[in-house]
Design an enzyme around this catalytic site. Sequence first.
Site, PDB file in Angstrom:
ATOM      1  N   ASP A   1      74.068  59.874   5.059  1.00 33.60           N
ATOM      2  CA  ASP A   1      73.652  58.805   4.160  1.00 33.60           C
ATOM      3  C   ASP A   1      72.955  57.736   4.998  1.00 33.60           C
ATOM      4  O   ASP A   1      73.074  57.726   6.236  1.00 33.60           O
ATOM      5  CB  ASP A   1      74.888  58.251   3.444  1.00 33.60           C
ATOM      6  CG  ASP A   1      74.543  57.165   2.446  1.00 33.60           C
ATOM      7  OD1 ASP A   1      73.435  57.207   1.874  1.00 33.60           O
ATOM      8  OD2 ASP A   1      75.381  56.278   2.227  1.00 33.60           O
TER       9      ASP A   1
ATOM     10  N   GLU B   1      72.289  53.846   3.828  1.00 33.34           N
ATOM     11  CA  GLU B   1      72.872  52.509   3.701  1.00 33.34           C
ATOM     12  C   GLU B   1      74.392  52.585   3.878  1.00 33.34           C
ATOM     13  O   GLU B   1      75.068  53.405   3.274  1.00 33.34           O
ATOM     14  CB  GLU B   1      72.535  51.919   2.342  1.00 33.34           C
ATOM     15  CG  GLU B   1      71.060  51.642   2.157  1.00 33.34           C
ATOM     16  CD  GLU B   1      70.753  51.018   0.804  1.00 33.34           C
ATOM     17  OE1 GLU B   1      71.072  49.843   0.602  1.00 33.34           O
ATOM     18  OE2 GLU B   1      70.210  51.735  -0.061  1.00 33.34           O
TER      19      GLU B   1
ATOM     20  N   GLU C   1      73.632  47.524   3.708  1.00 32.31           N
ATOM     21  CA  GLU C   1      73.332  47.729   2.292  1.00 32.31           C
ATOM     22  C   GLU C   1      72.234  46.745   1.861  1.00 32.31           C
ATOM     23  O   GLU C   1      72.394  45.524   1.966  1.00 32.31           O
ATOM     24  CB  GLU C   1      74.581  47.492   1.442  1.00 32.31           C
ATOM     25  CG  GLU C   1      75.686  48.513   1.674  1.00 32.31           C
ATOM     26  CD  GLU C   1      75.450  49.803   0.913  1.00 32.31           C
ATOM     27  OE1 GLU C   1      74.476  49.864   0.131  1.00 32.31           O
ATOM     28  OE2 GLU C   1      76.242  50.747   1.101  1.00 32.31           O
TER      29      GLU C   1
ATOM     30  N   ARG D   1      71.226  46.763 -11.859  1.00 38.36           N
ATOM     31  CA  ARG D   1      70.433  46.041 -10.870  1.00 38.36           C
ATOM     32  C   ARG D   1      69.077  45.623 -11.432  1.00 38.36           C
ATOM     33  O   ARG D   1      68.620  44.483 -11.201  1.00 38.36           O
ATOM     34  CB  ARG D   1      70.223  46.938  -9.645  1.00 38.36           C
ATOM     35  CG  ARG D   1      71.463  47.118  -8.793  1.00 38.36           C
ATOM     36  CD  ARG D   1      71.275  48.244  -7.787  1.00 38.36           C
ATOM     37  NE  ARG D   1      72.321  48.258  -6.782  1.00 38.36           N
ATOM     38  CZ  ARG D   1      72.494  49.247  -5.908  1.00 38.36           C
ATOM     39  NH1 ARG D   1      71.683  50.307  -5.947  1.00 38.36           N
ATOM     40  NH2 ARG D   1      73.463  49.192  -5.025  1.00 38.36           N
TER      41      ARG D   1
ATOM     42  N   SER E   1      69.390  60.026   1.043  1.00 37.97           N
ATOM     43  CA  SER E   1      69.721  58.684   0.571  1.00 37.97           C
ATOM     44  C   SER E   1      69.279  58.472  -0.868  1.00 37.97           C
ATOM     45  O   SER E   1      68.267  59.024  -1.312  1.00 37.97           O
ATOM     46  CB  SER E   1      69.033  57.642   1.463  1.00 37.97           C
ATOM     47  OG  SER E   1      69.239  56.333   0.967  1.00 37.97           O
ATOM     48  N   ASP E   2      70.040  57.639  -1.570  1.00 35.08           N
ATOM     49  CA  ASP E   2      69.654  57.222  -2.920  1.00 35.08           C
ATOM     50  C   ASP E   2      68.916  55.890  -2.911  1.00 35.08           C
ATOM     51  O   ASP E   2      68.812  55.225  -3.934  1.00 35.08           O
ATOM     52  CB  ASP E   2      70.893  57.137  -3.824  1.00 35.08           C
ATOM     53  CG  ASP E   2      71.338  58.510  -4.308  1.00 35.08           C
ATOM     54  OD1 ASP E   2      70.470  59.385  -4.459  1.00 35.08           O
ATOM     55  OD2 ASP E   2      72.545  58.703  -4.521  1.00 35.08           O
TER      56      ASP E   2
ATOM     57  N   LYS F   1      71.352  64.992  -3.153  1.00 34.00           N
ATOM     58  CA  LYS F   1      72.096  65.186  -1.905  1.00 34.00           C
ATOM     59  C   LYS F   1      72.808  66.533  -1.912  1.00 34.00           C
ATOM     60  O   LYS F   1      72.728  67.299  -0.946  1.00 34.00           O
ATOM     61  CB  LYS F   1      73.095  64.048  -1.700  1.00 34.00           C
ATOM     62  CG  LYS F   1      72.452  62.682  -1.515  1.00 34.00           C
ATOM     63  CD  LYS F   1      73.489  61.630  -1.174  1.00 34.00           C
ATOM     64  CE  LYS F   1      72.861  60.261  -0.988  1.00 34.00           C
ATOM     65  NZ  LYS F   1      73.798  59.268  -0.447  1.00 34.00           N
TER      66      LYS F   1
ATOM     67  N   ASP G   1      79.518  57.349   2.938  1.00 35.13           N
ATOM     68  CA  ASP G   1      80.554  56.329   2.762  1.00 35.13           C
ATOM     69  C   ASP G   1      80.926  56.050   1.309  1.00 35.13           C
ATOM     70  O   ASP G   1      81.895  55.341   1.058  1.00 35.13           O
ATOM     71  CB  ASP G   1      80.094  55.020   3.406  1.00 35.13           C
ATOM     72  CG  ASP G   1      78.931  54.378   2.662  1.00 35.13           C
ATOM     73  OD1 ASP G   1      78.062  55.106   2.155  1.00 35.13           O
ATOM     74  OD2 ASP G   1      78.885  53.130   2.581  1.00 35.13           O
TER      75      ASP G   1
ATOM     76  N   ASN H   1      78.499  58.271  -4.262  1.00 35.13           N
ATOM     77  CA  ASN H   1      77.310  59.118  -4.419  1.00 35.13           C
ATOM     78  C   ASN H   1      77.113  60.090  -3.257  1.00 35.13           C
ATOM     79  O   ASN H   1      76.177  60.882  -3.269  1.00 35.13           O
ATOM     80  CB  ASN H   1      76.053  58.261  -4.616  1.00 35.13           C
ATOM     81  CG  ASN H   1      75.714  57.434  -3.397  1.00 35.13           C
ATOM     82  OD1 ASN H   1      76.600  56.986  -2.666  1.00 35.13           O
ATOM     83  ND2 ASN H   1      74.426  57.207  -3.173  1.00 35.13           N
TER      84      ASN H   1
END
Length: 208
Positions: A13, A15, A21, A52, A96-97, A139, A158, A161
Amino acid sequence: MTTPPQLIITCLDLEGVLIPEIWLGLADRTGLSDLQLTTRDIADYDELMQHRLRVCEQHGLGLPDIQQVVQGMAPLEGAREFLDWLQTRGEVVILSDTFREFVTPLLPQLGHPTIFCHSLEVDGAGKITNYRLRLQDQKRKAVEAFRSLNFQVVAAGDSYNDVSMLQAAHHGILFRPAERVVREFPQFPVTQSYAELKTRLQGLPGYA
């Protein structure tokens, strides 16, 4: 016809594992506590992103505001050195997302690693109007594809996701996860530093 030996590919991953982040950085810069939620808090990624985008629209925040935050960021301490070590052991891919429009300035500081991430739809005024997933659950699907190519896949992340990625890999490892993630997924070993993660990897075939 003989099967070729398995090569190692490590999927990480981004972030929280290699860089801070980004949305938390925006929350700190703007003072908007509504932006402090991350994938550590909300498992449903679409729910999190719609939240968001609503907050950004309500407060007039656009892509330039986020890019300004990213310009002031640096990789987590020790991240570049860890990546350099890891790349001597096999292939490394960041899954990564996050969004290409966010992270491009940070990639040179990490040595231009291979990264699979998503993209944004942005209007002429810099307003983020929507986001485009490269692939739903990318992923997990990337890990499954690497396995089908006869790679030994090890994954570290972490957040919620990352769980499907860890489950799909031959070996999944949590790195500095939230306590609630640890409680819900006790099957994954937990590491809290690059030194611990390196030691854990060195216990696996091919990393020593």
